[in-house]
Design a protein around this motif. Structure first.
Motif, PDB file in Angstrom:
ATOM      1  N   ILE A  41       0.857  -1.187   0.000  1.00 37.52           N
ATOM      2  CA  ILE A  41       0.000   0.000   0.000  1.00 37.52           C
ATOM      3  C   ILE A  41       0.890   1.233   0.000  1.00 37.52           C
ATOM      4  CG2 ILE A  41      -1.739   1.314   1.283  1.00 37.52           C
ATOM      5  CD1 ILE A  41      -2.835  -1.213   0.029  1.00 37.52           C
ATOM      6  N   VAL A  42       0.744   2.075  -1.019  1.00 39.96           N
ATOM      7  CA  VAL A  42       1.657   3.210  -1.181  1.00 39.96           C
ATOM      8  C   VAL A  42       1.104   4.499  -0.588  1.00 39.96           C
ATOM      9  CG1 VAL A  42       2.759   2.244  -3.222  1.00 39.96           C
ATOM     10  CG2 VAL A  42       0.734   3.688  -3.500  1.00 39.96           C
ATOM     11  N   TYR A  65     -12.801   1.846   5.232  1.00 35.20           N
ATOM     12  CA  TYR A  65     -11.683   1.910   4.297  1.00 35.20           C
ATOM     13  C   TYR A  65     -12.202   1.481   2.939  1.00 35.20           C
ATOM     14  CZ  TYR A  65      -8.091   2.391   7.925  1.00 35.20           C
ATOM     15  OH  TYR A  65      -7.309   2.836   8.961  1.00 35.20           O
ATOM     16  N   GLU A  66     -11.750   2.171   1.902  1.00 35.35           N
ATOM     17  CA  GLU A  66     -12.047   1.747   0.531  1.00 35.35           C
ATOM     18  C   GLU A  66     -10.772   1.155  -0.058  1.00 35.35           C
ATOM     19  OE1 GLU A  66     -11.227   1.999  -3.314  1.00 35.35           O
ATOM     20  OE2 GLU A  66     -11.624   4.124  -2.979  1.00 35.35           O
ATOM     21  N   ARG A  85      -9.324   5.963   1.548  1.00 40.05           N
ATOM     22  CA  ARG A  85      -8.910   5.062   0.463  1.00 40.05           C
ATOM     23  C   ARG A  85      -7.500   4.535   0.721  1.00 40.05           C
ATOM     24  NH1 ARG A  85      -9.627   7.557  -5.211  1.00 40.05           N
ATOM     25  NH2 ARG A  85     -11.632   6.478  -5.049  1.00 40.05           N
ATOM     26  N   LYS A  86      -7.328   3.232   0.534  1.00 41.02           N
ATOM     27  CA  LYS A  86      -6.006   2.611   0.584  1.00 41.02           C
ATOM     28  C   LYS A  86      -5.563   2.341  -0.858  1.00 41.02           C
ATOM     29  CE  LYS A  86      -6.094   0.516   5.183  1.00 41.02           C
ATOM     30  NZ  LYS A  86      -4.831   1.110   5.693  1.00 41.02           N
ATOM     31  N   ILE A  87      -4.441   2.922  -1.230  1.00 40.77           N
ATOM     32  CA  ILE A  87      -3.994   2.869  -2.623  1.00 40.77           C
ATOM     33  C   ILE A  87      -2.879   1.836  -2.784  1.00 40.77           C
ATOM     34  CG2 ILE A  87      -3.046   4.202  -4.536  1.00 40.77           C
ATOM     35  CD1 ILE A  87      -4.106   6.724  -3.112  1.00 40.77           C
ATOM     36  N   PRO A  88      -3.122   0.810  -3.609  1.00 44.82           N
ATOM     37  CA  PRO A  88      -2.073  -0.199  -3.830  1.00 44.82           C
ATOM     38  C   PRO A  88      -1.012   0.317  -4.799  1.00 44.82           C
ATOM     39  CG  PRO A  88      -3.977  -0.689  -5.200  1.00 44.82           C
ATOM     40  CD  PRO A  88      -4.347   0.516  -4.372  1.00 44.82           C
ATOM     41  N   LYS A  89       0.160  -0.255  -4.712  1.00 40.18           N
ATOM     42  CA  LYS A  89       1.219   0.089  -5.652  1.00 40.18           C
ATOM     43  C   LYS A  89       0.786  -0.284  -7.063  1.00 40.18           C
ATOM     44  CE  LYS A  89       6.095  -0.933  -6.651  1.00 40.18           C
ATOM     45  NZ  LYS A  89       7.294  -1.723  -6.236  1.00 40.18           N
ATOM     46  N   LYS A  90       1.098   0.582  -8.010  1.00 38.45           N
ATOM     47  CA  LYS A  90       0.738   0.312  -9.401  1.00 38.45           C
ATOM     48  C   LYS A  90       1.607  -0.818  -9.949  1.00 38.45           C
ATOM     49  CE  LYS A  90      -0.492   2.783 -13.626  1.00 38.45           C
ATOM     50  NZ  LYS A  90      -0.536   4.107 -14.296  1.00 38.45           N
TER      51      LYS A  90
END
Length: 243
Positions: free
Chosen positions: A41-42, A106-107, A138-143
């Motif tokens: 998660i970035v 959390y999204e 929002r939790k943003i995953p690494k691309k």
């Protein structure tokens, strides 16, 4: 009144529990902490308080209350517990005045996991509500090259313009295609009237799709909606009546 409603909800939970066991599926709610094990998660982003679709609330943030609910968010515990009493009180509140306090979620990958408010979600799902107010992070995953991650990054571009999370696709390039067809420019907020047209046309299509057995299809409603637009044209689709 609330006792009767709790019994009905509990029966729905027990039925879902037994069905899941018979199919070898997870009988309890998914837990985000477990899903994110090993995921890079970035960053996190606050989306503020927004109305979110109840059908996209799929689990809990941590394992704490997981075993109180079946995988459809219906209660499993006995009515004569503190949990049962609180659930019933929320049920009464929903009947009398409606539940208005936002939950916290959390999204992740356009699915929502509850931090606070599991029982409120359960009650609202029991009453077949469509949306609920929520404080969303929002939790943003690494691309990466993972297909689902690529689709999610396209979704984030779409969301930045529209603030809509009802529409989702299973194929890469679909959000880009919809944005082009609907005249949505990347990085620019969508006009409110145009957004109302998009929401209305999608809901109209989804209702017709579901009424004709859409939940039995392997083809997701978002994919079907985009294909329908490609066939008939967006200007025509957004003017279509439900019939």
């Amino acid at each position: 009144m609330s006792y009767v409603e709790y019994e009905k909800a509990q029966k729905l939970g027990l039925k879902a529990f037994k069905n899941a066991v018979s199919k070898g599926e997870n009988e309890y709610l998914p837990v985000l902490d477990e899903i994110l094990e090993g995921v890079d998660i970035v960053g996190e982003m606050s989306l503020g308080i927004v109305q979110i679709p109840l059908d996209r609330i799929v689990g809990t943030s941590n394992v704490g209350r997981t075993y109180a609910f079946a995988n459809n968010f219906m209660p499993l515990l006995d009515y004569k517990t503190e949990f049962g009493a609180k659930w019933s009180a929320l049920c009464d509140s929903q009947i009398e005045e409606g539940i208005r306090d936002p939950i916290k979620v959390y999204e992740y990958m356009n699915k929502f996991y509850v931090v606070e408010g599991n029982k409120r979600v359960s009650v609202m799902k029991y009453f077949d509500a469509v949306t609920i107010p929520a404080q969303v992070t929002r939790k943003i995953p690494k691309k990466t090259d993972d297909l689902q991650v690529k689709i999610y990054y396209e979704f984030m571009d779409f969301y930045n313009c529209t603030k809509l999370n009802d529409i989702y696709f299973s194929k890469e390039g679909s959000f880009t295609s919809l944005m082009q067809l609907a005249g949505i420019k990347k990085g620019e907020p969508m006009d409110e009237y145009d957004k109302q047209d998009l929401v209305s046309s999608f809901i109209t299509f989804r209702n017709a799709f579901d009424a004709r057995g859409g939940d039995k299809f392997d083809y997701p409603v978002g994919d079907a909606f985009l294909r329908f637009i490609h066939i008939h044209g967006y200007d025509y689709v957004k003017k279509m009546s439900p019939s």
